[in-house]
Design a protein around this motif. Structure first.
Motif, mmCIF file in Angstrom:
data_model
loop_
_atom_site.group_PDB
_atom_site.id
_atom_site.type_symbol
_atom_site.label_atom_id
_atom_site.label_comp_id
_atom_site.label_asym_id
_atom_site.label_seq_id
_atom_site.Cartn_x
_atom_site.Cartn_y
_atom_site.Cartn_z
ATOM 1 N N GLU A 225 0.850 -1.183 0.000
ATOM 2 C CA GLU A 225 0.000 0.000 0.000
ATOM 3 C C GLU A 225 0.886 1.234 0.000
ATOM 4 N N ASN A 226 0.332 2.346 -0.425
ATOM 5 C CA ASN A 226 1.088 3.587 -0.417
ATOM 6 C C ASN A 226 1.595 3.902 0.985
ATOM 7 N N ASP A 227 2.859 4.282 1.070
ATOM 8 C CA ASP A 227 3.463 4.804 2.304
ATOM 9 C C ASP A 227 3.554 3.794 3.440
ATOM 10 N N ASP A 228 3.587 2.504 3.148
ATOM 11 C CA ASP A 228 3.785 1.493 4.196
ATOM 12 C C ASP A 228 5.194 1.560 4.788
ATOM 13 N N LEU A 229 6.188 1.814 3.938
ATOM 14 C CA LEU A 229 7.604 1.817 4.318
ATOM 15 C C LEU A 229 8.062 0.455 4.838
ATOM 16 N N PHE A 230 7.689 -0.596 4.145
ATOM 17 C CA PHE A 230 8.194 -1.955 4.400
ATOM 18 C C PHE A 230 9.715 -1.920 4.259
ATOM 19 N N GLY A 231 10.428 -2.346 5.307
ATOM 20 C CA GLY A 231 11.883 -2.298 5.288
ATOM 21 C C GLY A 231 12.469 -1.107 6.008
ATOM 22 N N PHE A 232 11.632 -0.320 6.694
ATOM 23 C CA PHE A 232 12.116 0.833 7.462
ATOM 24 C C PHE A 232 13.091 0.397 8.550
ATOM 25 N N ALA A 233 12.831 -0.753 9.169
ATOM 26 C CA ALA A 233 13.719 -1.319 10.186
ATOM 27 C C ALA A 233 13.915 -2.793 9.897
ATOM 28 N N LEU A 234 15.096 -3.317 10.226
ATOM 29 C CA LEU A 234 15.429 -4.722 9.995
ATOM 30 C C LEU A 234 16.158 -5.283 11.209
ATOM 31 N N ALA A 235 15.931 -6.568 11.480
ATOM 32 C CA ALA A 235 16.702 -7.290 12.482
ATOM 33 C C ALA A 235 16.688 -8.757 12.104
ATOM 34 N N SER A 236 17.630 -9.528 12.648
ATOM 35 C CA SER A 236 17.739 -10.934 12.277
ATOM 36 C C SER A 236 18.089 -11.784 13.486
ATOM 37 N N GLY A 237 17.553 -13.011 13.486
ATOM 38 C CA GLY A 237 17.819 -13.965 14.557
ATOM 39 C C GLY A 237 17.154 -15.285 14.243
ATOM 40 N N ASP A 238 17.533 -16.316 14.966
ATOM 41 C CA ASP A 238 16.990 -17.652 14.720
ATOM 42 C C ASP A 238 15.814 -17.878 15.674
ATOM 43 N N PHE A 239 14.619 -17.476 15.256
ATOM 44 C CA PHE A 239 13.457 -17.493 16.142
ATOM 45 C C PHE A 239 12.924 -18.903 16.409
ATOM 46 N N ASN A 240 13.164 -19.834 15.479
ATOM 47 C CA ASN A 240 12.679 -21.216 15.676
ATOM 48 C C ASN A 240 13.806 -22.209 15.959
ATOM 49 N N ARG A 241 15.007 -21.716 16.101
ATOM 50 C CA ARG A 241 16.182 -22.510 16.469
ATOM 51 C C ARG A 241 16.408 -23.691 15.528
ATOM 52 N N ASP A 242 16.266 -23.434 14.227
ATOM 53 C CA ASP A 242 16.510 -24.496 13.254
ATOM 54 C C ASP A 242 17.885 -24.386 12.614
ATOM 55 N N GLY A 243 18.704 -23.430 13.073
ATOM 56 C CA GLY A 243 20.054 -23.270 12.542
ATOM 57 C C GLY A 243 20.155 -22.267 11.409
ATOM 58 N N PHE A 244 19.019 -21.699 10.979
ATOM 59 C CA PHE A 244 19.010 -20.693 9.923
ATOM 60 C C PHE A 244 18.486 -19.379 10.501
ATOM 61 N N ALA A 245 19.184 -18.293 10.218
ATOM 62 C CA ALA A 245 18.718 -16.996 10.685
ATOM 63 C C ALA A 245 17.445 -16.596 9.946
ATOM 64 N N ASP A 246 16.596 -15.861 10.627
ATOM 65 C CA ASP A 246 15.334 -15.376 10.083
ATOM 66 C C ASP A 246 15.368 -13.849 10.056
ATOM 67 N N LEU A 247 14.486 -13.259 9.248
ATOM 68 C CA LEU A 247 14.512 -11.807 9.031
ATOM 69 C C LEU A 247 13.221 -11.174 9.523
ATOM 70 N N ALA A 248 13.352 -10.163 10.391
ATOM 71 C CA ALA A 248 12.222 -9.352 10.838
ATOM 72 C C ALA A 248 12.259 -8.018 10.108
ATOM 73 N N ILE A 249 11.101 -7.621 9.573
ATOM 74 C CA ILE A 249 11.003 -6.423 8.740
ATOM 75 C C ILE A 249 9.957 -5.492 9.327
#
Length: 514
Positions: A225-249
């Motif tokens: 949608e207009n002006d959502d600004l998806f990607g304004f902030a980012l962080a990463s971590g393994d939230f399900n502990r499967d050995g792969f990092a995940d991305l929070a947007i």
């Protein structure tokens, strides 16, 4: 996007995407075992170009950060790709990761207003690789959307590089880089925003397999949608502990339930093939078990950080909600703690913290923006970490002077007991709280003196230095067995002995840290 930042908060700020326990350790650019610190100076004038920007790097030593090893990077360096004449706000965002897997940390530098050809403010990201001698220009890379093999096209005002985070999304032992492009137009939606991902290799970041994600990507929840600004902030971590990092947007201007700018966070999970839309989550206050309710102007997702806040062994997500009304105070602000589990982040046990909770130091006030900057660090040792919350706090009569609140982790999650409030009027802290200092506008951590305790770096980008308004400064508080101490604190700015450059009005030294 930066204009929207200034409008919403009355200041320019930078979100810190902080690596948690399972991610890379402290930024160590020369591999000597001492953490190092990169400092953004996004408004520095370079060769007459206003707001071209630069980055200072201070290296750790037994005595803490050492000014004698200070480096100053900007695009006037003939050995770097790109041009200072095209640059804008270099150092507005920073991330650190080992992109080539050589054991030394590399530095990603956002230049969101870099001009790509005739496309002004299209944005770019500079990569400096770590060596035994520290960061070097050799092998440096400049990434933007006109590079061969890169998905998408550079666009005017897209501001590629406004947010950054580094983590190993595909589990190959080399870090990858997620790049926020929050002002990107997507399928005709103005400033809907997207996120670009570059994957690491033995030779560093490469174009092969690069990805672009938006809310119109297949399998991603919600829609552009207009002006959502998806990607304004980012962080990463393994939230399900499967050995792969995940991305929070962070999508802080997301509309929901007929209310504007309530904010949201998308989660994209990692796999052996990199980030995939499988298991994608869309987090909004008051939905899916999350506490509170989505209200206009909350801007949930403005800041993000990752860490282990309890005994569960999973990485958890902190979400800043700086626009939250608390006890009738507009934009007093709050944070959510959303806990990880075997199935990923869950609303079960979600907690909300703000200054109106019994036992929290200070009280909520209009425009405190509690949670507009966030970090997580293991300041007291043990298996839990502490939430570090930036606040546009008024100190005495100094509005916007800024403060940092520390909220301790425990075996059962964050706890109010023992929380601390740090600011420049605290006994033993260098300098004094002044109007619009923005103490806490950027946050980072690392063991800068190698004593085994984590130290805290606090940006004060609005600090006046030698009569120069908003020249900027940083404070370093050293960790001890009993927590942070004011003993031996360091206070750095560009008029400090040994620090390259000169403090000038509006430089905003310390606007970002990593």
């Amino acid at each position: 996007m930066l204009g929207m930042r200034a409008t919403f908060f009355g200041c320019v700020f930078v979100t810190c995407a902080v690596q948690a326990i399972a991610g890379p350790p402290d930024a160590d650019f020369n591999g000597d075992g001492f953490a190092d610190l990169a400092i953004g100076i996004p408004h520095q004038v370079v060769n007459g170009v206003p707001e071209a920007g630069a980055v200072a790097v201070l290296y750790g030593s037994p005595g803490g950060l050492d000014p004698d090893t200070d480096q100053l990077w900007d695009l006037s360096n003939a050995n770097l790709p790109g041009s200072a004449a095209n640059s804008g706000l270099m150092g507005d965002s920073l991330a650190a990761g080992d992109f080539d897997g050589d054991g030394r940390t590399d530095l990603a530098i956002g230049i969101p207003r870099y001009d790509v050809g005739s496309k002004s403010d299209a944005g770019a990201v500079l990569i400096l690789y770590g060596t035994g001698g520290g960061l070097k220009a050799t092998g440096s890379q400049l990434w933007h959307r006109e590079i061969n093999g890169i998905e998408g096209n550079a666009a005017r005002n897209a501001e590629f590089g406004s947010a950054l985070t580094a983590a190993d999304f595909d589990g190959d032992g080399r870090d990858d880089l997620a790049i926020g492009v929050p002002d990107s137009d997507v399928d005709g939606r103005s400033d809907a925003g997207d996120v670009h991902v570059l994957y690491g290799s033995s030779s560093g970041l490469r174009s092969a397999g690069n990805q672009v994600w938006s809310q119109n990507s297949s399998g991603i929840l919600d829609s552009c949608e207009n002006d959502d600004l998806f990607g304004f902030a980012l962080a990463s971590g393994d939230f399900n502990r499967d050995g792969f990092a995940d991305l929070a947007i962070g999508v802080p201007f997301e509309d929901a339930g007929g209310a504007s700018a309530v904010g949201a966070v998308n989660i994209i999970y990692g796999s052996a093939n990199g980030l995939t839309s499988n298991q994608d989550q869309f987090l909004v206050q008051g939905e899916g078990g999350l506490a509170d309710a989505a209200n206009e102007g909350d801007s949930f997702g403005t800041a993000l950080a990752v860490g282990r806040m309890n005994k569960g062994g999973f990485e958890d997500l902190l979400v800043g909600v700086p626009g939250e009304v608390v006890n009738g105070r507009e934009s007093a602000g709050a944070i959510h703690v959303i806990y990880g589990s075997a199935s990923g982040l869950t609303g079960t046990g979600d907690e909300v913290f703000h200054q109106n909770i019994t036992g929290m130091k200070d009280t909520p006030e209009v425009n405190d923006n509690f949670g507009y900057a966030l970090a997580v660090a293991n300041l007291l040792g043990g298996s839990q970490q502490e939430a570090i919350v930036g606040i546009s706090e008024g100190i005495g009569v100094a509005s916007g002077a800024g403060a940092v609140q520390l909220i301790r982790g425990s075996r059962t999650g964050l706890q109010v007991n023992g929380n601390q409030l740090w600011h420049e009027n605290k006994s033993g802290v260098s300098d004094d709280a002044e109007t619009d200092d923005m103490f806490g506008g950027a946050l980072a951590h690392g063991d800068y003196n190698g004593d085994g305790w984590v130290d805290l770096a606090v940006g004060v980008p609005g600090q006046e230095v030698s009569g120069a308004a908003a020249a900027g400064a940083i404070h370093i508080f050293f960790g001890t067995s009993t927590g942070l101490s004011t003993a031996g604190t360091q206070w750095w700015h560009q008029d400090s002995a040994g620090i390259k450059g000169v403090a000038e009005a509006g430089d905003r030294f310390g606007a970002s840290l990593r």
